[in-house]
Structure formats: structure tokens, C-alpha cells
Write a protein that holds these residues in place. Structure first.
Motif, PDB file in Angstrom:
ATOM      1  N   GLY A  17      81.316 -74.825 -28.964  1.00 43.38           N
ATOM      2  CA  GLY A  17      80.222 -74.884 -28.003  1.00 43.38           C
ATOM      3  C   GLY A  17      79.856 -73.566 -27.361  1.00 43.38           C
ATOM      4  O   GLY A  17      79.122 -73.543 -26.368  1.00 43.38           O
ATOM      5  N   VAL A  18      80.349 -72.457 -27.871  1.00 44.65           N
ATOM      6  CA  VAL A  18      80.022 -71.160 -27.251  1.00 44.65           C
ATOM      7  C   VAL A  18      78.580 -70.780 -27.593  1.00 44.65           C
ATOM      8  O   VAL A  18      78.003 -71.292 -28.544  1.00 44.65           O
ATOM      9  N   ASP A  19      78.013 -69.865 -26.808  1.00 46.19           N
ATOM     10  CA  ASP A  19      76.589 -69.526 -26.975  1.00 46.19           C
ATOM     11  C   ASP A  19      76.346 -68.337 -27.897  1.00 46.19           C
ATOM     12  O   ASP A  19      75.264 -68.207 -28.457  1.00 46.19           O
ATOM     13  N   SER A  20      77.308 -67.451 -27.981  1.00 44.94           N
ATOM     14  CA  SER A  20      77.165 -66.335 -28.926  1.00 44.94           C
ATOM     15  C   SER A  20      78.553 -65.875 -29.354  1.00 44.94           C
ATOM     16  O   SER A  20      79.551 -66.190 -28.701  1.00 44.94           O
ATOM     17  N   ILE A  21      78.589 -65.159 -30.471  1.00 43.73           N
ATOM     18  CA  ILE A  21      79.846 -64.626 -31.005  1.00 43.73           C
ATOM     19  C   ILE A  21      79.787 -63.110 -30.898  1.00 43.73           C
ATOM     20  O   ILE A  21      78.779 -62.502 -31.270  1.00 43.73           O
ATOM     21  N   ALA A  22      80.848 -62.522 -30.394  1.00 45.09           N
ATOM     22  CA  ALA A  22      80.928 -61.057 -30.304  1.00 45.09           C
ATOM     23  C   ALA A  22      82.148 -60.586 -31.083  1.00 45.09           C
ATOM     24  O   ALA A  22      83.234 -61.146 -30.950  1.00 45.09           O
ATOM     25  N   VAL A  23      81.949 -59.564 -31.895  1.00 42.55           N
ATOM     26  CA  VAL A  23      83.074 -58.993 -32.649  1.00 42.55           C
ATOM     27  C   VAL A  23      83.183 -57.513 -32.330  1.00 42.55           C
ATOM     28  O   VAL A  23      82.244 -56.883 -31.857  1.00 42.55           O
ATOM     29  N   LEU A  24      84.363 -56.978 -32.548  1.00 46.16           N
ATOM     30  CA  LEU A  24      84.620 -55.554 -32.327  1.00 46.16           C
ATOM     31  C   LEU A  24      84.455 -55.148 -30.869  1.00 46.16           C
ATOM     32  O   LEU A  24      83.982 -54.059 -30.554  1.00 46.16           O
TER      33      LEU A  24
END
Lengths: 296, 296
Positions: free
Chosen positions: B34-41
Motif C-alpha cells: 500500500g505504499v505510494d512510491s518506491i525509492a531506491v539508492l
């Protein structure tokens, strides 16, 4: 070998990357001076801003230009994998010793740092200098960790961040370090303004940010201290007060880079972005200090 | 896009480098939550420990596994040249926004940092999130510098390091930031234990270290705050106190890495050396907290 005046060279940059010709010139010039060893890829040599391929090339250029002087090469990096790569390329180039700091982004624990030195110790065949610089690495060594790391076979020296200004306190600090470290491990002072006090207190070496660019101003401090001329070392250092004032204000890297630019030893700007060199009023302050020191 | 719950994924390592299959799995799993965005690095994704080629590959794997969720990719590095490389590869992979911290080794000046953001602003075509994390970057932003950087065309959000614990003080801080920043620039809280207080104080986003690994524990905090349910957000956060206690003791990276290992989402150890994961008694403390949270 890990004694006397060790001169840390700048790694000059141009618009594309390392300015190899200017770097070779700097090393050559330092090798022709009265310094005792040449060190490249320390903080003054912007080591953390270079990738392993660039580091290998810088080590090779240094080895080709260092003449008969011993060569120290910095191998520190955020990731152990890169540290080991740098150790291999530095040794392949002919480094006589390696300099290693616990560079951090995430806060490192004592176990992390001991593990790093232990992994490097097992992989190398030349002496390792432990580089203790809390201002840039944000890691603070304990005396206990010094002692644990010093017991590793290949650890040959500690580059300490400075000594107390007071001569008696400085001697007490160095005496204490001697008491907890093996006899064959040398102690080198850094922070150029602490050099005279550190050497007078019994440090074996001065790991110097200024000495590759300004060898003739640095050598008298080491020579006086080596002869037991405590007052002479202090006086030679006091004559460089305009330089110490600049270092306190701007940090030694930006100062020595601006001086090298003013002396046309490197092109301008010579530091890697995002670090912008000293300009405007700050640059004018460097020029005024250089005039006082007889450099302009 | 730069609002709601942004889930920062770990970048798991194995003996050779990035564990690509495990990383794809983590992103996939977060994308299905259910998260709104994915962030990597981000810091949780060990970005500073990876070179530009590895960063490009991680961005590509993330883009292939993120589904319909917006993708944020961290581009920070010590050298501007590498930052620009990372920005290019992240955009080529399809990043919807870029995260940039003023990573330092040498102390950076305000001019250095403004110059960095200005150079990146001129080179990119997607929003940039200003990543303010003094614990890892050792750079402290002033409000004046926030305002100068926020005026750059592509700057879309600030990832702030936390808010005061007191609700009124937190609101005063966020209100002040609103008063000096353009209206279309969002504010995202980080430091997971500050999330409820930050969101209740008016932050638009929670840039979360835990949410990619533990989405079901993080979502209720954001949902309550979004509905104006101040008490509900605080309660949902208080239920995670065992996690906040671990974070305060070990730092969130080591904690979330150990949790991901315990959940068999990644192989063990999953962090890049010299960072050694939590072992022995420390690992046992993680397991006890996981039991309290119903995760084991």
C-alpha cells in the motif's frame, strides 16, 4: 621509511578529470626537494573523489616520478571491496607503504573499523599507515582500537590528527601512545600547524599537507626537530603563521590548492566539483599571506 | 507524486556485489503493497557504496519491478561528475524523481552545495528531492540555503531529517519552512520514529527507511494522518516503539537489514563491508523486537 617529512601531493583536476601532466610535475618537484617521502592520494590528494581506475593511474604516475624517494599511496574508500582494489593497484605500481582511513557514510562501529584493517592487513605485503582524521572520516578512534589495530602484522605507522598545543600535554599524549603501541610502529603528526609541537613531543614523522607544494618552508621544521632544536622548530613554524591562519579559516586543502594555482603549478580551478576553490576576497587573503611568506 | 508514503528499499549485497534477484524481489514486494512510491539508492539503499555502473543497473532493475508506482532514484555521490552520471542513468531507466544529498568528505561550503544543486538542476528533466541528512553527509543546511535551492526550477521536495518531538514545536517548524519555500515544493519527514509527528505537523510525505521492508506496519501511520486522525497516527507509531528503540541503538540501516535477513527476504549478511551487520546479542535484540511486533 615511515619517519621524517612525508609530503602529501595534491591531485590536480582539469575539466575532464585528473590533470596527469600537472600531477607528474608536482611529484617530480617534490621528489627533487628535501622531503623524506612522497605521499599521494591522501586527503590533500582528493582520494575519495577518484574511482579505482583513476586511483591506479595516479599511483602509476606517482611511481614513475618519485625518483628514489619512498612512495606512500592512499587506498581508503567507502567500500572494503574498493579498498582492496586500491591496495592491489598501489602495490602493483610500486608503493612502499599504504595509507588507510576508515572513510564513512554510515556511522562505523569499532568492529567495522577493526574488520576493515584486518581484511587489508591480510591482503597486503607492504606497511599500512593508519590514517586517523575525524574531521573527514567522522570516525573517532579509541586508544584501545589503536592498540588492536597496531597488533596487526603489516601496520607500520599512525597518522594522528594533531597534538595538544601545550608542549607538555603533547609529550604526555605521545608518551601514552608509545606505551600502548608496539615499538616498531611509528607515530606521525598531521595538521601542519601542529607539526613542530608534535615533532618536539617525539613524533617520528610529519605527514604534511603543505610539504609537496611548499617543501622549502616545511623542511626547516623537521630538520630542527631532528637535531633536538626545540626552539628552532617552533620558530620555523611560527614564521608560517600566515599559512596556519588560512588553514584555520578555509581548511588546508583549499589553501594549498589556491597556492599551487597562484604558483602556476596547476591550472585553475584544480579541485574536483562540488568543491569550489577560493575566489574573490578569500583568494585575495591567500595572495596576501603568500606575499608575507615571500612566495609572491 | 512527492507526497504520501515513499518506501526506501534496501540494496542487498552478496559475496560478489548487488544481489540482483533479491533486490528485484524487494522492489516487487513493496510495489505490491500500500505504499505510494518506491525509492531506491537512498541511505537505506547504500547508494554511496555503489559505483555509477552499479547504480545504473540498480535503477534499471527497480524500474522493471516497480509496476505502476512512481520511482525515486538517489543520485548523490562525492563528486559532481558522478552525480551527473547517476542522474543520466536514473532518468534513462525511467526514474520519476531524483534524490540528491550533499555527500561530503571535505567539509562543503554553502556555495559548494548550492553549486551542486544548481548544476544538477540544469542537467535534469524530472523533479529533484533535496536530501538533508546531517548524520551521514555532515552538512548542515541553513534555512536561507533551503530557500535558494528551492527556487531552482526542478527542485520539487525536501527530505528533512526529522521534526521536534513536541507537536506544537513540530508544527511551528513545518509552518516556518512553508513560509520560506515555494508552494509547490513538498516537505517529507524522515527518521521513521518522527513520521507521525511530522505528518501531523503538516508534512506532505514520509520518506521511510522501514516501509519497503515492513509496508504493513508503516501504511497505517500515513493513512491516519491523511484523514486528520492525529491520535490514530500517534498510536500507530507508538505500537512500533520496539522498532524505534532498535533504530536509536543501532541506526535504521543495520536494523532494517537484520529484519530483512530474518524474514529471508535477502541473504545474510546483506550489507556492504566494512559495515558488519548486527550479530550475537544485538541480533537477538532484533529478534525479540520482531516477536513483539508480530513479525516472527
Amino acid at each position: 621509511m615511515l619517519t621524517g617529512l612525508s609530503a602529501f601531493s595534491l591531485t590536480p583536476f582539469d575539466g575532464h578529470g585528473v590533470d596527469k601532466a600537472a600531477f607528474a610535475g608536482l611529484v617530480n618537484r617534490a621528489a627533487a626537494s628535501g622531503v623524506d617521502s612522497i605521499a599521494v592520494l591522501g586527503s590533500t590528494g582528493s582520494y575519495t573523489y577518484l574511482n579505482p581506475d583513476e586511483r591506479a593511474e595516479v599511483a602509476q604516475i606517482a611511481a614513475q616520478n618519485v625518483g628514489e624517494k619512498p612512495l606512500i599511496v592512499g587506498i581508503g574508500a567507502l567500500r572494503t571491496k574498493d579498498v582492496l582494489k586500491n591496495a592491489e593497484s598501489a602495490q602493483a605500481a610500486g608503493a612502499n607503504a599504504l595509507l588507510l582511513a576508515p572513510v564513512s557514510y554510515q556511522v562505523l562501529t569499532n568492529d567495522d573499523v577493526f574488520g576493515l584493517f584486518s581484511d587489508v592487513n591480510a591482503a597486503v605485503s607492504v606497511p599500512v599507515i593508519v590514517y586517523d582524521n575525524p574531521t573527514t572520516t567522522h570516525f573517532t578512534f579509541t586508544d584501545e582500537l589503536y592498540a588492536s589495530i597496531a597488533a596487526l602484522k603489516n601496520v607500520g605507522s599512525f597518522k594522528i590528527p594533531g597534538v595538544p598545543e601545550d608542549a607538555a600535554q603533547a609529550k604526555a599524549r605521545i608518551d601514552h601512545l608509545r606505551s600502548i603501541l608496539p615499538e616498531d610502529v611509528t607515530l606521525g603528526v598531521s595538521g601542519d600547524m601542529f607539526a613542530a609541537t608534535g615533532l618536539n613531543a617525539g613524533c617520528d614523522a610529519w605527514y604534511s599537507s603543505m610539504a609537496a607544494t611548499l617543501p622549502d618552508l616545511a623542511v626547516p621544521i623537521v630538520r630542527a626537530a631532528a637535531q633536538g632544536d626545540v626552539e628552532g622548530a617552533v620558530k620555523a613554524s611560527q614564521q608560517l603563521q600566515p599559512l596556519w591562519d588560512l588553514n584555520a579559516r578555509f581548511g588546508s586543502l583549499r589553501v594549498i590548492a589556491a597556492i599551487a594555482e597562484e604558483l602556476d603549478l596547476v591550472s585553475s580551478p584544480c579541485l574536483p566539483l562540488p568543491i569550489r576553490g577560493l575566489q574573490g576576497d578569500d583568494r585575495e587573503a591567500v595572495r596576501r599571506a603568500m606575499q608575507k611568506l615571500g612566495l609572491l
